[in-house]
Design a protein around this motif. Sequence first.
Motif, PDB file in Angstrom:
ATOM      1  N   ALA A 254     -37.570  16.080  -9.863  1.00 45.04           N
ATOM      2  CA  ALA A 254     -37.637  15.504  -8.514  1.00 45.04           C
ATOM      3  C   ALA A 254     -38.204  14.090  -8.562  1.00 45.04           C
ATOM      4  O   ALA A 254     -37.708  13.186  -7.879  1.00 45.04           O
ATOM      5  CB  ALA A 254     -38.487  16.394  -7.610  1.00 45.04           C
ATOM      6  N   GLU A 255     -39.214  13.895  -9.394  1.00 46.85           N
ATOM      7  CA  GLU A 255     -39.798  12.562  -9.554  1.00 46.85           C
ATOM      8  C   GLU A 255     -38.765  11.589 -10.121  1.00 46.85           C
ATOM      9  O   GLU A 255     -38.665  10.442  -9.674  1.00 46.85           O
ATOM     10  CB  GLU A 255     -41.021  12.623 -10.456  1.00 46.85           C
ATOM     11  CG  GLU A 255     -41.699  11.284 -10.634  1.00 46.85           C
ATOM     12  CD  GLU A 255     -42.928  11.356 -11.526  1.00 46.85           C
ATOM     13  OE1 GLU A 255     -43.518  10.289 -11.763  1.00 46.85           O
ATOM     14  OE2 GLU A 255     -43.297  12.447 -11.987  1.00 46.85           O
ATOM     15  N   CYS A 256     -37.995  12.045 -11.089  1.00 48.85           N
ATOM     16  CA  CYS A 256     -36.943  11.215 -11.671  1.00 48.85           C
ATOM     17  C   CYS A 256     -35.916  10.824 -10.610  1.00 48.85           C
ATOM     18  O   CYS A 256     -35.518   9.666 -10.521  1.00 48.85           O
ATOM     19  CB  CYS A 256     -36.285  11.967 -12.819  1.00 48.85           C
ATOM     20  SG  CYS A 256     -34.876  11.111 -13.526  1.00 48.85           S
ATOM     21  N   ILE A 257     -35.506  11.786  -9.813  1.00 43.28           N
ATOM     22  CA  ILE A 257     -34.534  11.514  -8.754  1.00 43.28           C
ATOM     23  C   ILE A 257     -35.112  10.532  -7.746  1.00 43.28           C
ATOM     24  O   ILE A 257     -34.435   9.593  -7.311  1.00 43.28           O
ATOM     25  CB  ILE A 257     -34.086  12.831  -8.085  1.00 43.28           C
ATOM     26  CG1 ILE A 257     -33.185  13.612  -9.057  1.00 43.28           C
ATOM     27  CG2 ILE A 257     -33.370  12.575  -6.759  1.00 43.28           C
ATOM     28  CD1 ILE A 257     -32.850  15.015  -8.622  1.00 43.28           C
ATOM     29  N   LEU A 258     -36.361  10.723  -7.368  1.00 40.11           N
ATOM     30  CA  LEU A 258     -37.012   9.826  -6.421  1.00 40.11           C
ATOM     31  C   LEU A 258     -37.084   8.402  -6.962  1.00 40.11           C
ATOM     32  O   LEU A 258     -36.766   7.436  -6.257  1.00 40.11           O
ATOM     33  CB  LEU A 258     -38.405  10.347  -6.089  1.00 40.11           C
ATOM     34  CG  LEU A 258     -39.194   9.571  -5.053  1.00 40.11           C
ATOM     35  CD1 LEU A 258     -38.460   9.537  -3.720  1.00 40.11           C
ATOM     36  CD2 LEU A 258     -40.567  10.178  -4.874  1.00 40.11           C
ATOM     37  N   LYS A 259     -37.470   8.267  -8.215  1.00 40.26           N
ATOM     38  CA  LYS A 259     -37.549   6.930  -8.824  1.00 40.26           C
ATOM     39  C   LYS A 259     -36.164   6.283  -8.911  1.00 40.26           C
ATOM     40  O   LYS A 259     -36.020   5.080  -8.694  1.00 40.26           O
ATOM     41  CB  LYS A 259     -38.180   7.008 -10.211  1.00 40.26           C
ATOM     42  CG  LYS A 259     -39.661   7.251 -10.183  1.00 40.26           C
ATOM     43  CD  LYS A 259     -40.225   7.329 -11.590  1.00 40.26           C
ATOM     44  CE  LYS A 259     -41.727   7.568 -11.577  1.00 40.26           C
ATOM     45  NZ  LYS A 259     -42.275   7.662 -12.941  1.00 40.26           N
ATOM     46  N   THR A 260     -35.169   7.080  -9.229  1.00 44.45           N
ATOM     47  CA  THR A 260     -33.805   6.560  -9.315  1.00 44.45           C
ATOM     48  C   THR A 260     -33.340   6.073  -7.951  1.00 44.45           C
ATOM     49  O   THR A 260     -32.758   4.989  -7.830  1.00 44.45           O
ATOM     50  CB  THR A 260     -32.854   7.647  -9.865  1.00 44.45           C
ATOM     51  OG1 THR A 260     -33.320   8.046 -11.156  1.00 44.45           O
ATOM     52  CG2 THR A 260     -31.425   7.142  -9.970  1.00 44.45           C
ATOM     53  N   ALA A 261     -33.617   6.858  -6.922  1.00 46.80           N
ATOM     54  CA  ALA A 261     -33.231   6.459  -5.562  1.00 46.80           C
ATOM     55  C   ALA A 261     -33.995   5.214  -5.128  1.00 46.80           C
ATOM     56  O   ALA A 261     -33.429   4.318  -4.493  1.00 46.80           O
ATOM     57  CB  ALA A 261     -33.471   7.608  -4.592  1.00 46.80           C
TER      58      ALA A 261
ATOM     59  N   ASP B 126     -23.691  11.609  -7.633  1.00 45.30           N
ATOM     60  CA  ASP B 126     -23.371  11.630  -9.061  1.00 45.30           C
ATOM     61  C   ASP B 126     -24.392  10.848  -9.887  1.00 45.30           C
ATOM     62  O   ASP B 126     -24.782  11.277 -10.974  1.00 45.30           O
ATOM     63  CB  ASP B 126     -21.966  11.090  -9.311  1.00 45.30           C
ATOM     64  CG  ASP B 126     -20.883  12.020  -8.778  1.00 45.30           C
ATOM     65  OD1 ASP B 126     -21.134  13.245  -8.671  1.00 45.30           O
ATOM     66  OD2 ASP B 126     -19.790  11.524  -8.454  1.00 45.30           O
ATOM     67  N   GLY B 127     -24.825   9.714  -9.376  1.00 44.47           N
ATOM     68  CA  GLY B 127     -25.822   8.910 -10.083  1.00 44.47           C
ATOM     69  C   GLY B 127     -27.162   9.614 -10.186  1.00 44.47           C
ATOM     70  O   GLY B 127     -27.830   9.564 -11.224  1.00 44.47           O
ATOM     71  N   LEU B 128     -27.556  10.295  -9.112  1.00 47.11           N
ATOM     72  CA  LEU B 128     -28.826  11.018  -9.120  1.00 47.11           C
ATOM     73  C   LEU B 128     -28.769  12.211 -10.064  1.00 47.11           C
ATOM     74  O   LEU B 128     -29.722  12.476 -10.802  1.00 47.11           O
ATOM     75  CB  LEU B 128     -29.185  11.469  -7.701  1.00 47.11           C
ATOM     76  CG  LEU B 128     -29.475  10.334  -6.710  1.00 47.11           C
ATOM     77  CD1 LEU B 128     -29.640  10.894  -5.306  1.00 47.11           C
ATOM     78  CD2 LEU B 128     -30.700   9.533  -7.121  1.00 47.11           C
ATOM     79  N   VAL B 129     -27.654  12.937 -10.037  1.00 44.86           N
ATOM     80  CA  VAL B 129     -27.494  14.081 -10.944  1.00 44.86           C
ATOM     81  C   VAL B 129     -27.522  13.595 -12.393  1.00 44.86           C
ATOM     82  O   VAL B 129     -28.170  14.200 -13.252  1.00 44.86           O
ATOM     83  CB  VAL B 129     -26.202  14.862 -10.639  1.00 44.86           C
ATOM     84  CG1 VAL B 129     -25.889  15.875 -11.731  1.00 44.86           C
ATOM     85  CG2 VAL B 129     -26.316  15.571  -9.292  1.00 44.86           C
ATOM     86  N   ALA B 130     -26.830  12.498 -12.676  1.00 43.09           N
ATOM     87  CA  ALA B 130     -26.797  11.962 -14.041  1.00 43.09           C
ATOM     88  C   ALA B 130     -28.196  11.563 -14.509  1.00 43.09           C
ATOM     89  O   ALA B 130     -28.593  11.880 -15.637  1.00 43.09           O
ATOM     90  CB  ALA B 130     -25.846  10.773 -14.121  1.00 43.09           C
ATOM     91  N   ALA B 131     -28.947  10.890 -13.657  1.00 42.42           N
ATOM     92  CA  ALA B 131     -30.297  10.458 -14.034  1.00 42.42           C
ATOM     93  C   ALA B 131     -31.198  11.662 -14.302  1.00 42.42           C
ATOM     94  O   ALA B 131     -31.934  11.692 -15.295  1.00 42.42           O
ATOM     95  CB  ALA B 131     -30.888   9.582 -12.945  1.00 42.42           C
ATOM     96  N   ALA B 132     -31.134  12.647 -13.443  1.00 40.71           N
ATOM     97  CA  ALA B 132     -31.969  13.838 -13.625  1.00 40.71           C
ATOM     98  C   ALA B 132     -31.520  14.639 -14.843  1.00 40.71           C
ATOM     99  O   ALA B 132     -32.353  15.207 -15.556  1.00 40.71           O
ATOM    100  CB  ALA B 132     -31.945  14.697 -12.373  1.00 40.71           C
TER     101      ALA B 132
END
Length: 72
Positions: A37-44, A52-58
């Motif tokens: 979740a932290e990774c997704i938040l930082k990516t956003a 797709d970008g959020l799923v890829a980053a996580a």
Amino acid sequence: MPSFSPAVIQTMRAALDEVMTKIPLEQATPGIKAALAECILKTAAAGQTDYDGLVAAASEQMQIQTILSMLT
């Protein structure tokens, strides 16, 4: 902390749910979910807010976590 629209928040939640389905049940701990979740938040926060970008980053983060857990 950046502010996100309800649509982006929903996208982030959906991305987290998707990535969590790829984790073996015995490894799907609250700590792993929080890290993803932290990774997704930082990516956003960096501007990548599409699903797709959020799923890829996580997913990349998940792979790193898996490798690190094998080493320790």
